[in-house]
Design a protein around this motif. Structure first.
Motif, PDB file in Angstrom:
ATOM      1  N   GLU A 275       0.832  -1.207   0.000  1.00 54.12           N
ATOM      2  CA  GLU A 275       0.000   0.000   0.000  1.00 54.12           C
ATOM      3  C   GLU A 275       0.867   1.258   0.000  1.00 54.12           C
ATOM      4  O   GLU A 275       0.611   2.210  -0.752  1.00 54.12           O
ATOM      5  N   ALA A 276       1.923   1.260   0.827  1.00 54.01           N
ATOM      6  CA  ALA A 276       2.831   2.408   0.850  1.00 54.01           C
ATOM      7  C   ALA A 276       3.563   2.546  -0.477  1.00 54.01           C
ATOM      8  O   ALA A 276       3.783   3.663  -0.981  1.00 54.01           O
ATOM      9  N   PHE A 277       3.926   1.406  -1.078  1.00 54.34           N
ATOM     10  CA  PHE A 277       4.611   1.426  -2.363  1.00 54.34           C
ATOM     11  C   PHE A 277       3.730   2.077  -3.422  1.00 54.34           C
ATOM     12  O   PHE A 277       4.179   2.939  -4.190  1.00 54.34           O
ATOM     13  N   ARG A 278       2.470   1.708  -3.469  1.00 53.48           N
ATOM     14  CA  ARG A 278       1.559   2.276  -4.471  1.00 53.48           C
ATOM     15  C   ARG A 278       1.348   3.767  -4.229  1.00 53.48           C
ATOM     16  O   ARG A 278       1.300   4.569  -5.175  1.00 53.48           O
TER      17      ARG A 278
ATOM     18  N   TRP B  88       4.923  10.020  -7.100  1.00 56.47           N
ATOM     19  CA  TRP B  88       6.044  10.185  -8.038  1.00 56.47           C
ATOM     20  C   TRP B  88       5.541  10.508  -9.438  1.00 56.47           C
ATOM     21  O   TRP B  88       6.060  11.402 -10.113  1.00 56.47           O
ATOM     22  N   VAL B  89       4.510   9.797  -9.902  1.00 51.77           N
ATOM     23  CA  VAL B  89       3.942  10.050 -11.230  1.00 51.77           C
ATOM     24  C   VAL B  89       3.420  11.483 -11.326  1.00 51.77           C
ATOM     25  O   VAL B  89       3.671  12.194 -12.308  1.00 51.77           O
ATOM     26  N   ARG B  90       2.732  11.939 -10.298  1.00 55.58           N
ATOM     27  CA  ARG B  90       2.191  13.306 -10.318  1.00 55.58           C
ATOM     28  C   ARG B  90       3.310  14.348 -10.289  1.00 55.58           C
ATOM     29  O   ARG B  90       3.227  15.389 -10.956  1.00 55.58           O
ATOM     30  N   ALA B  91       4.369  14.081  -9.530  1.00 54.95           N
ATOM     31  CA  ALA B  91       5.482  15.029  -9.468  1.00 54.95           C
ATOM     32  C   ALA B  91       6.220  15.136 -10.795  1.00 54.95           C
ATOM     33  O   ALA B  91       6.834  16.161 -11.094  1.00 54.95           O
TER      34      ALA B  91
ATOM     35  N   THR C  18      -0.356   3.945 -15.492  1.00 51.93           N
ATOM     36  CA  THR C  18       1.004   3.486 -15.170  1.00 51.93           C
ATOM     37  C   THR C  18       1.187   2.962 -13.755  1.00 51.93           C
ATOM     38  O   THR C  18       2.238   2.390 -13.455  1.00 51.93           O
ATOM     39  N   VAL C  19       0.223   3.154 -12.887  1.00 58.68           N
ATOM     40  CA  VAL C  19       0.341   2.669 -11.508  1.00 58.68           C
ATOM     41  C   VAL C  19      -0.543   1.443 -11.360  1.00 58.68           C
ATOM     42  O   VAL C  19      -1.750   1.513 -11.529  1.00 58.68           O
ATOM     43  N   GLY C  20       0.058   0.322 -11.061  1.00 61.08           N
ATOM     44  CA  GLY C  20      -0.694  -0.916 -10.943  1.00 61.08           C
ATOM     45  C   GLY C  20      -1.622  -0.902  -9.741  1.00 61.08           C
ATOM     46  O   GLY C  20      -1.544  -0.040  -8.862  1.00 61.08           O
ATOM     47  N   SER C  21      -2.509  -1.887  -9.697  1.00 62.40           N
ATOM     48  CA  SER C  21      -3.415  -2.020  -8.562  1.00 62.40           C
ATOM     49  C   SER C  21      -2.642  -2.468  -7.334  1.00 62.40           C
ATOM     50  O   SER C  21      -1.488  -2.896  -7.406  1.00 62.40           O
ATOM     51  N   LEU C  22      -3.293  -2.374  -6.193  1.00 64.21           N
ATOM     52  CA  LEU C  22      -2.680  -2.850  -4.955  1.00 64.21           C
ATOM     53  C   LEU C  22      -2.367  -4.334  -5.057  1.00 64.21           C
ATOM     54  O   LEU C  22      -1.349  -4.805  -4.552  1.00 64.21           O
TER      55      LEU C  22
ATOM     56  N   PRO D 194      11.244   6.605  -6.769  1.00 63.32           N
ATOM     57  CA  PRO D 194      10.696   7.380  -5.656  1.00 63.32           C
ATOM     58  C   PRO D 194      11.592   7.292  -4.429  1.00 63.32           C
ATOM     59  O   PRO D 194      12.050   6.207  -4.049  1.00 63.32           O
ATOM     60  N   GLY D 195      11.859   8.435  -3.831  1.00 62.44           N
ATOM     61  CA  GLY D 195      12.682   8.484  -2.629  1.00 62.44           C
ATOM     62  C   GLY D 195      14.161   8.606  -2.903  1.00 62.44           C
ATOM     63  O   GLY D 195      14.932   8.907  -1.986  1.00 62.44           O
TER      64      GLY D 195
END
Length: 342
Positions: A128-131, A137-140, A151-155, A222-223
């Motif tokens: 959940e934290a990874f998603r 990151w995508v929005r930034a 581009t962001v997979g499901s949980l 990210p990070g």
């Protein structure tokens, strides 16, 4: 000159088939492990004979088909799963590290990897934290709602990261995790990427660091606040100085001509940096996402979809960060990337 030595592997690659298990040298085999749904199609796991069993370099994608292929491949080499004594992980990505935990459970083998990739595994243990982090990151980078959805997979997709096993041993640059094999730290594709050099037989088990046809994806994850492209180019130069007669990559096929391949990869990234600079000059204030969409890719941008699109944006971001550290471009202070020439 780069010369393909894995001719059977290349023929299978061109036919979009799985290559056979091959004995590369006495006591050294390549085992293709399939990656369903990936354009890379398979990972080449390498089996190294030990006095009391066998060591694996990488383990494969965490699926039932891959697990079956790994067991059958070991059988073709004359080993059972219970004969595995060690899994040397080149890097933490699931297509390389995914089955390592299952191998350990079945055989009692120890898992070894670099400390920086061990940290990456720990940092991705909460799906959940990874998603959430990937979405931010995508929005930034300039992605909108549709880009997040694309581009962001499901949980559920992120759950596979729970299967990434923590290592039992840490492997540092210059270590010999098994007799005759020296670890070479090659950051870039991941922060803790390792190659393994067989000094007596002059073979480089290269993981994803040096591939015969494509450049590995270099992403600023990210990070991260470092310069992965700079790390990659530096470690690429170092790798090119190894006295390797043949390169055994984790994808595609074996080849000779390491120094020429290293030179070609340097040239590719120099051209890419120049292209990124031209795009920033032509569109001051463009976001990372916009620059990525205008770059030259192996296929038209609308066909670059899903996780592959996110990787393309991440690679663009890594090139922009490298240019920024060199003083060529500047990122604005807003929450969303906006780039201009320095």
């Amino acid at each position: 000159m780069v010369v393909v030595t894995g001719t059977v592997q290349r023929t299978a690659w061109q036919r979009k088939e799985l290559p056979p298990v091959e004995q590369v040298r006495p006591g050294l085999w390549s085992i293709p492990v399939p990656m369903a749904g990936s354009p890379l199609r398979y990972v080449l796991v390498y089996a190294l004979a030990l006095p009391d069993g066998v060591a694996l370099v990488d383990a494969g994608w965490p699926t039932d088909d891959a697990w079956s292929a790994l067991i059958e491949g070991l059988g073709a080499c004359g080993y059972a799963l219970t004969d595995v004594r060690a899994v040397l992980v080149t890097h933490w990505h699931a297509d390389h590290h995914g089955l390592a935990g299952s191998v350990r459970e079945a055989s009692g083998a120890w898992i070894g990897m670099h400390a920086l990739d061990a940290a990456a595994v720990r940092g991705r243990s909460d799906p959940e934290a990874f998603r959430t982090n990937i979405t931010a990151w995508v929005r930034a980078r300039g992605g909108g709602d549709a880009d997040v959805a694309e581009t962001v997979g499901s949980l559920a997709d992120a759950q596979r990261f729970r299967a990434l096993a923590a290592p039992d041993r840490l492997i540092d640059d210059g270590d010999q995790p098994v007799d005759g094999i020296r670890a070479v730290w090659t950051p870039g594709h991941t922060a803790g990427h390792l190659c393994f050099f067989d000094e007596e037989r002059r073979l480089l088990l290269a993981g994803d660091h040096v591939l015969p046809r494509i450049s590995p994806n270099i992403t600023l994850h990210p990070g991260q606040t470092d310069d992965p492209l700079g790390d990659f180019l530096a470690s690429l130069t170092r790798t090119g100085e190894l006295p390797a007669d043949e390169v055994l990559p984790a994808h595609e096929y074996r080849f000779t001509g390491l120094r020429d391949r290293v030179a070609a990869l340097h040239a590719h990234h120099a051209a890419r940096l120049a292209e990124v600079t031209r795009l920033v000059a032509a569109a001051p204030g463009a976001t990372t996402w916009e620059i990525a969409s205008a770059l030259t890719w192996s296929r038209p941008w609308p066909q670059v979809q899903g996780m592959i699109r996110r990787s393309a944006v991440g690679e663009t971001y890594a090139h922009l960060e490298h240019l920024s550290r060199g003083g060529a471009v500047v990122r604005g202070d807003a929450a969303v990337d906006h780039w201009r020439l320095a």
